[in-house]
Design a protein around this motif. Structure first.
Motif, mmCIF file in Angstrom:
data_model
loop_
_atom_site.group_PDB
_atom_site.id
_atom_site.type_symbol
_atom_site.label_atom_id
_atom_site.label_comp_id
_atom_site.label_asym_id
_atom_site.label_seq_id
_atom_site.Cartn_x
_atom_site.Cartn_y
_atom_site.Cartn_z
ATOM 1 N N ASP A 49 32.600 5.797 53.740
ATOM 2 C CA ASP A 49 33.648 4.906 53.227
ATOM 3 C C ASP A 49 34.804 5.807 52.819
ATOM 4 O O ASP A 49 34.709 6.556 51.847
ATOM 5 N N ARG B 264 36.375 5.893 49.116
ATOM 6 C CA ARG B 264 35.649 6.631 48.081
ATOM 7 C C ARG B 264 35.234 8.017 48.556
ATOM 8 O O ARG B 264 34.725 8.809 47.774
ATOM 9 N N ASP C 10 26.767 -2.353 52.706
ATOM 10 C CA ASP C 10 27.634 -1.707 51.718
ATOM 11 C C ASP C 10 28.715 -2.661 51.219
ATOM 12 O O ASP C 10 28.978 -2.747 50.021
ATOM 13 N N GLN D 231 27.052 -5.382 49.048
ATOM 14 C CA GLN D 231 26.621 -4.845 47.763
ATOM 15 C C GLN D 231 27.805 -4.659 46.822
ATOM 16 O O GLN D 231 27.711 -4.944 45.617
ATOM 17 N N ARG D 232 28.933 -4.209 47.348
ATOM 18 C CA ARG D 232 30.125 -4.044 46.515
ATOM 19 C C ARG D 232 30.608 -5.392 45.980
ATOM 20 O O ARG D 232 31.075 -5.491 44.850
ATOM 21 N N THR D 233 30.511 -6.440 46.790
ATOM 22 C CA THR D 233 30.948 -7.759 46.327
ATOM 23 C C THR D 233 30.049 -8.311 45.230
ATOM 24 O O THR D 233 30.463 -9.199 44.475
ATOM 25 N N LEU E 128 31.077 -5.465 41.858
ATOM 26 C CA LEU E 128 32.427 -5.170 41.394
ATOM 27 C C LEU E 128 33.156 -6.442 40.981
ATOM 28 O O LEU E 128 32.921 -7.517 41.560
ATOM 29 N N LEU F 10 38.181 -5.861 44.545
ATOM 30 C CA LEU F 10 37.734 -5.955 45.935
ATOM 31 C C LEU F 10 38.915 -6.239 46.844
ATOM 32 O O LEU F 10 39.778 -7.047 46.524
#
Length: 405
Positions: A303, A306, A344, A347-349, A352, A357
């Protein structure tokens, strides 16, 4: 936006009392600026004292430097927003563009989650004013168009646009008509920013005439050989070509072209540098070795925002398999990469806050979670889809998925 910046309605007489407030004369051709701190609730929850001090410094700068120079009158400032009155549209626009720059030096020293951005709305209108407040239909409209602004952005109405077409050195982007909450008809708006500094707004750069693409983008760079033999270099090209061809079949991904990624063969650029140069969210690359008729591929998916590896694996197959139209080795590589990328994003949604987002994560996460079985995932899907609709009110795709939900 702080609701306290909405114009204050005239006091109502209590039971048994007569209203004694004198009537106000209407002031003609005024310009109202509504400006507030983006995500102020989240920022203050994380570090209240620091944000309060930074906001107080901003207000002091506005009232002692910017507004006197731009002939503006501060009507009120309440915690995370301000309401300002001007006589001329050009002065109001100049003040808004100048105020946006205040937090730039501070933001350079802060992580992305702690940076402070402003958004602003401008409307020219007739209004009523006293020493404490301003009142009127047009003041409400300034607050409504401010809600349309992205962080770092200023949105103006037609009444302001008509007043700055001559004598204002700025770039203006037509945003078309917007449907505003509790507003009887669509409102034509424009985004305006400085020519010299460019826009500080955090928004996707979409070429004129093209549809907004919510898909995450991926760049596949040529795989590097561990051998110095000249005949080995072509294998890395075969792997990259095959992976690009496979991933390009997915309707959920935007794949950067082979011609663009070839330029990074043999370079030591980081995934973040490659991603920024190619405007790719993810970068897939790696290395390979051969022994006899076998090949071992070490692949990793990064990613680039990051600069974090989110998936890595080692795959072994037959060298001749790479030449096949349906390569089992490349199929396995692409399938694993696609699953890792999607997992990924989803999971971030889940972990965070929505404001952190980007739009493609909101939409892709909303679609994926809609098809999971738990009530929690379904409810989160609704939140994600509503958030992306709120950001892109004039784009059909998020509305369609929200309707399906």
């Amino acid at each position: 936006m702080n609701s306290s910046l909405q114009p204050t309605p005239p006091a109502q007489a209590t039971h048994g009392e007569a209203a004694t407030a004198p009537s106000l004369p209407q002031q003609l051709h005024k310009v109202v600026l509504v400006m507030d701190l983006v995500e102020s609730v989240r920022l203050m929850a994380a570090n209240e004292a620091a944000v309060v001090n930074q906001w107080r410094g901003f207000v002091h700068h506005a009232t002692t430097v910017v507004l006197p120079d731009c002939k503006g009158r501060m009507v009120k400032s309440l915690g995370d927003g301000m309401l300002v009155e001007f006589d001329q549209p050009t002065d109001a626009v100049r003040a808004a563009l100048t105020l946006h720059k205040y937090f730039a030096p501070l933001n350079d020293t802060l992580p992305a989650s702690q940076r402070l951005y402003l958004r602003a709305g401008l409307n020219a209108t007739n209004l009523y004013a006293d020493e404490n407040d301003v009142y009127g239909h047009g003041v409400n409209l300034a607050a409504r168009v401010a809600d349309l602004a992205a962080p770092g952005e200023t949105i103006i109405t037609a009444s302001v646009f008509d007043g700055i077409v001559v004598g204002m050195d700025a770039e203006v982007e037509d945003r078309g008509e917007s449907y505003l909450k509790h507003w009887p008809e669509p409102v034509r708006t424009w985004a305006i920013h400085s020519v010299t500094a460019g826009s500080s707004a955090i928004r996707a750069q979409v070429p004129e005439g093209t549809a907004l693409d919510f898909r995450p983008s991926i760049a596949v760079v040529p795989f590097e050989t561990r051998s110095h033999a000249a005949e080995q270099f072509v294998i890395g090209e075969l792997i990259a070509d095959g992976v690009i061809a496979q991933l390009a079949r997915s309707p959920d991904l935007r794949v950067i072209s082979r011609l663009s990624t070839t330029a990074f063969r043999g370079r030591t650029s980081s995934a973040g540098e490659i991603g920024r140069h190619l405007e790719a969210t993810f970068v897939l690359g790696g290395s390979y070795v051969t022994y006899g008729d076998k090949v071992v591929i070490m692949a990793q998916l990064t990613d680039n925002r990051r600069e974090e590896v989110i998936w890595a694996d080692r795959l072994t197959g037959d060298l001749r398999d790479l030449m096949e139209t349906q390569s089992e080795l490349l199929d396995a590589l692409c399938s694993a990469c696609s699953r890792a990328l999607l997992n990924d994003v989803v999971q971030r949604t889940l972990v965070l806050p929505l404001p952190q987002l980007d739009s493609n994560a909101l939409l892709l996460g909303g679609i994926t979670l809609m098809h999971r079985s738990t009530p929690r995932d379904l409810q989160r899907s609704h939140q994600l889809l509503e958030a992306v609709v709120a950001r892109h009110k004039r784009v059909a795709t998020p509305w369609a998925w929200l309707a399906k939900w």
